[in-house]
Design a protein around this motif. Structure first.
Motif, PDB file in Angstrom:
ATOM      1  N   VAL A  37       0.847  -1.202   0.000  1.00 39.57           N
ATOM      2  CA  VAL A  37       0.000   0.000   0.000  1.00 39.57           C
ATOM      3  C   VAL A  37       0.879   1.248   0.000  1.00 39.57           C
ATOM      4  N   VAL A  38       1.880   1.271   0.881  1.00 34.86           N
ATOM      5  CA  VAL A  38       2.791   2.414   0.952  1.00 34.86           C
ATOM      6  C   VAL A  38       3.533   2.579  -0.370  1.00 34.86           C
ATOM      7  N   ASN A  39       3.964   1.477  -0.936  1.00 33.68           N
ATOM      8  CA  ASN A  39       4.686   1.510  -2.194  1.00 33.68           C
ATOM      9  C   ASN A  39       3.833   2.119  -3.305  1.00 33.68           C
ATOM     10  N   CYS A  40       2.573   1.706  -3.377  1.00 35.35           N
ATOM     11  CA  CYS A  40       1.663   2.238  -4.398  1.00 35.35           C
ATOM     12  C   CYS A  40       1.452   3.739  -4.216  1.00 35.35           C
ATOM     13  N   VAL A  41       1.314   4.165  -2.964  1.00 36.05           N
ATOM     14  CA  VAL A  41       1.130   5.589  -2.684  1.00 36.05           C
ATOM     15  C   VAL A  41       2.346   6.380  -3.155  1.00 36.05           C
ATOM     16  N   PHE A  42       3.543   5.872  -2.867  1.00 34.10           N
ATOM     17  CA  PHE A  42       4.765   6.543  -3.314  1.00 34.10           C
ATOM     18  C   PHE A  42       4.792   6.686  -4.830  1.00 34.10           C
ATOM     19  N   TRP A  43       4.458   5.586  -5.535  1.00 32.14           N
ATOM     20  CA  TRP A  43       4.528   5.626  -7.002  1.00 32.14           C
ATOM     21  C   TRP A  43       3.464   6.531  -7.599  1.00 32.14           C
ATOM     22  N   VAL A  44       2.281   6.545  -7.010  1.00 33.71           N
ATOM     23  CA  VAL A  44       1.228   7.443  -7.499  1.00 33.71           C
ATOM     24  C   VAL A  44       1.663   8.896  -7.318  1.00 33.71           C
ATOM     25  N   ALA A  45       2.216   9.217  -6.149  1.00 31.05           N
ATOM     26  CA  ALA A  45       2.683  10.573  -5.896  1.00 31.05           C
ATOM     27  C   ALA A  45       3.829  10.938  -6.840  1.00 31.05           C
ATOM     28  N   TYR A  46       4.752   9.994  -7.030  1.00 30.20           N
ATOM     29  CA  TYR A  46       5.886  10.251  -7.924  1.00 30.20           C
ATOM     30  C   TYR A  46       5.418  10.478  -9.357  1.00 30.20           C
ATOM     31  N   ALA A  47       4.555   9.590  -9.853  1.00 31.46           N
ATOM     32  CA  ALA A  47       4.087   9.704 -11.232  1.00 31.46           C
ATOM     33  C   ALA A  47       3.300  10.993 -11.442  1.00 31.46           C
TER      34      ALA A  47
ATOM     35  N   SER B 238      11.951  13.528  -7.112  1.00 27.60           N
ATOM     36  CA  SER B 238      13.172  12.732  -6.993  1.00 27.60           C
ATOM     37  C   SER B 238      13.213  11.995  -5.661  1.00 27.60           C
ATOM     38  N   CYS B 239      12.744  12.641  -4.590  1.00 30.58           N
ATOM     39  CA  CYS B 239      12.700  11.999  -3.275  1.00 30.58           C
ATOM     40  C   CYS B 239      11.717  10.840  -3.269  1.00 30.58           C
ATOM     41  N   LEU B 240      10.525  11.095  -3.783  1.00 38.03           N
ATOM     42  CA  LEU B 240       9.510  10.041  -3.810  1.00 38.03           C
ATOM     43  C   LEU B 240       9.945   8.893  -4.708  1.00 38.03           C
ATOM     44  N   GLY B 241      10.621   9.224  -5.809  1.00 33.52           N
ATOM     45  CA  GLY B 241      11.122   8.181  -6.702  1.00 33.52           C
ATOM     46  C   GLY B 241      12.153   7.302  -6.020  1.00 33.52           C
ATOM     47  N   MET B 242      13.053   7.935  -5.250  1.00 31.86           N
ATOM     48  CA  MET B 242      14.064   7.160  -4.528  1.00 31.86           C
ATOM     49  C   MET B 242      13.433   6.282  -3.455  1.00 31.86           C
ATOM     50  N   ALA B 243      12.441   6.834  -2.748  1.00 34.31           N
ATOM     51  CA  ALA B 243      11.766   6.066  -1.699  1.00 34.31           C
ATOM     52  C   ALA B 243      11.028   4.873  -2.295  1.00 34.31           C
ATOM     53  N   ALA B 244      10.311   5.111  -3.390  1.00 34.08           N
ATOM     54  CA  ALA B 244       9.572   4.031  -4.039  1.00 34.08           C
ATOM     55  C   ALA B 244      10.527   2.968  -4.587  1.00 34.08           C
ATOM     56  N   ALA B 245      11.641   3.409  -5.160  1.00 37.42           N
ATOM     57  CA  ALA B 245      12.615   2.467  -5.701  1.00 37.42           C
ATOM     58  C   ALA B 245      13.205   1.601  -4.590  1.00 37.42           C
ATOM     59  N   ALA B 246      13.500   2.215  -3.447  1.00 38.72           N
ATOM     60  CA  ALA B 246      14.073   1.456  -2.332  1.00 38.72           C
ATOM     61  C   ALA B 246      13.099   0.394  -1.827  1.00 38.72           C
ATOM     62  N   VAL B 247      11.822   0.775  -1.692  1.00 38.45           N
ATOM     63  CA  VAL B 247      10.817  -0.199  -1.250  1.00 38.45           C
ATOM     64  C   VAL B 247      10.649  -1.297  -2.286  1.00 38.45           C
ATOM     65  N   ASN B 248      10.668  -0.910  -3.566  1.00 37.78           N
ATOM     66  CA  ASN B 248      10.530  -1.896  -4.641  1.00 37.78           C
ATOM     67  C   ASN B 248      11.626  -2.940  -4.603  1.00 37.78           C
ATOM     68  N   ILE B 249      12.866  -2.500  -4.426  1.00 38.83           N
ATOM     69  CA  ILE B 249      13.988  -3.437  -4.413  1.00 38.83           C
ATOM     70  C   ILE B 249      13.849  -4.413  -3.252  1.00 38.83           C
TER      71      ILE B 249
END
Length: 287
Positions: free
Chosen positions: A72-82, A152-163
């Motif tokens: 859920v958190v990951n999806c929120v990060f990606w939606v905000a980033y996109a 850029s911050c949200l992208g990094m956070a989402a990428a870290a959770v994704n990995i």
């Protein structure tokens, strides 16, 4: 002649290289929709397996809520980033639609869980997500093309959770190696996850998006590794004679084997479900 060949090579690199296409380019659009379909299949597959069982039994049994809370958190990060990055409609839609499923899964866990752990973890996840998003908007971040970027911050956070989420199915790889059986690694889920991450990796290369590229490239590597493990151990031992290398592995396999037998007795599909299956661990890590 050599000069013309070199020029053609450079032209081709510009056409298909890093950041060589706009998000509206037909190839990019096609890859985005392909990734969308693959991701939604992975997002919603637990609904017909894991959660059908939970709703039927009115109990979460041994299923783990944490992958869904994190997702859920990951999806929120990606939606905000996109939303902030712009030109990322398919990643935004993918995670918005997938996020609806993940929220529903967490609500089901909260409804049927007999302990407070799910509520605690959900609250911590909400606080963490809110803190990261607030930090992204309120604090200065590395500049992208000369401009401060919250994306850029949200992208990094989402990428870290994704990995981290891509690495989760390594538990299943360990189990396959310990038992020398692919019983606990559904080929369809492995291939589906790998295909999905490859589509998003190519998408990221064409639009030049590091945040999308890094986690999905990691997913490609881990997906290939899982596929190689599957090939190496496929049919290496009879399904009813699984070997283990330690007492801990034996206990873990016994628990999962009991869940599988229970599903078999009820006529359910065991192709994608165990009590700690890849279906609970391999969340879609796309955006």
């Amino acid at each position: 002649e050599t000069s013309r060949l070199t020029q053609r090579s450079h032209t081709m690199e510009r056409r298909i290289g890093w950041g060589s296409m706009e998000p509206s380019a037909p190839l990019v659009e096609a890859l985005g929709w392909l990734g969308f379909v693959g991701a939604e299949v992975l997002f919603y597959s637990p609904a017909v397996t894991t959660f059908r069982r939970i709703l039927s039994d009115k109990s979460v049994a041994g299923f783990d809520h944490l992958p869904y809370v994190v997702s859920v958190v990951n999806c929120v990060f990606w939606v905000a980033y996109a939303s902030l990055a712009g030109g990322r409609f398919q990643p935004l839609l993918t995670n918005a639609v997938g996020g609806v499923a993940e929220v529903a899964y967490v609500i089901i866990f909260l409804t049927y869980a007999k302990t407070w752990h799910c509520a605690r973890d959900s609250m911590l996840a909400i606080l963490f997500g809110a803190a990261v998003i607030a930090y992204a908007f309120l604090m200065p971040f590395p500049r992208v093309n000369g401009e401060a970027s919250s994306a850029s911050c949200l992208g990094m956070a989402a990428a870290a959770v994704n990995i981290a989420m891509y690495a989760a199915p390594l538990k299943i790889v360990r189990q396959v190696i310990a038992t020398r059986s692919t019983r606990f690694m559904p080929l369809s889920l492995t291939v589906g996850g790998l295909s999905c991450s490859i589509a998003w990796t190519i998408y990221a290369v064409l639009v030049g998006d590091v945040s999308i590229f890094v986690p999905n490239f990691a997913g490609d590597v881990l997906g290939v590794a899982q596929l190689l493990v599957y090939v190496a151990y496929h049919r290496s031992s009879p399904p009813d004679k699984i070997r283990v290398s330690s007492a801990d592995d034996a206990d873990e396999v016994k628990a999962d084997d009991g869940a599988l037998k229970s599903l078999d007795e009820e006529g359910g599909s065991t192709a994608m479900v165990t009590s700690s299956s890849a279906n609970d661990l391999a969340r879609p890590l796309v955006s």
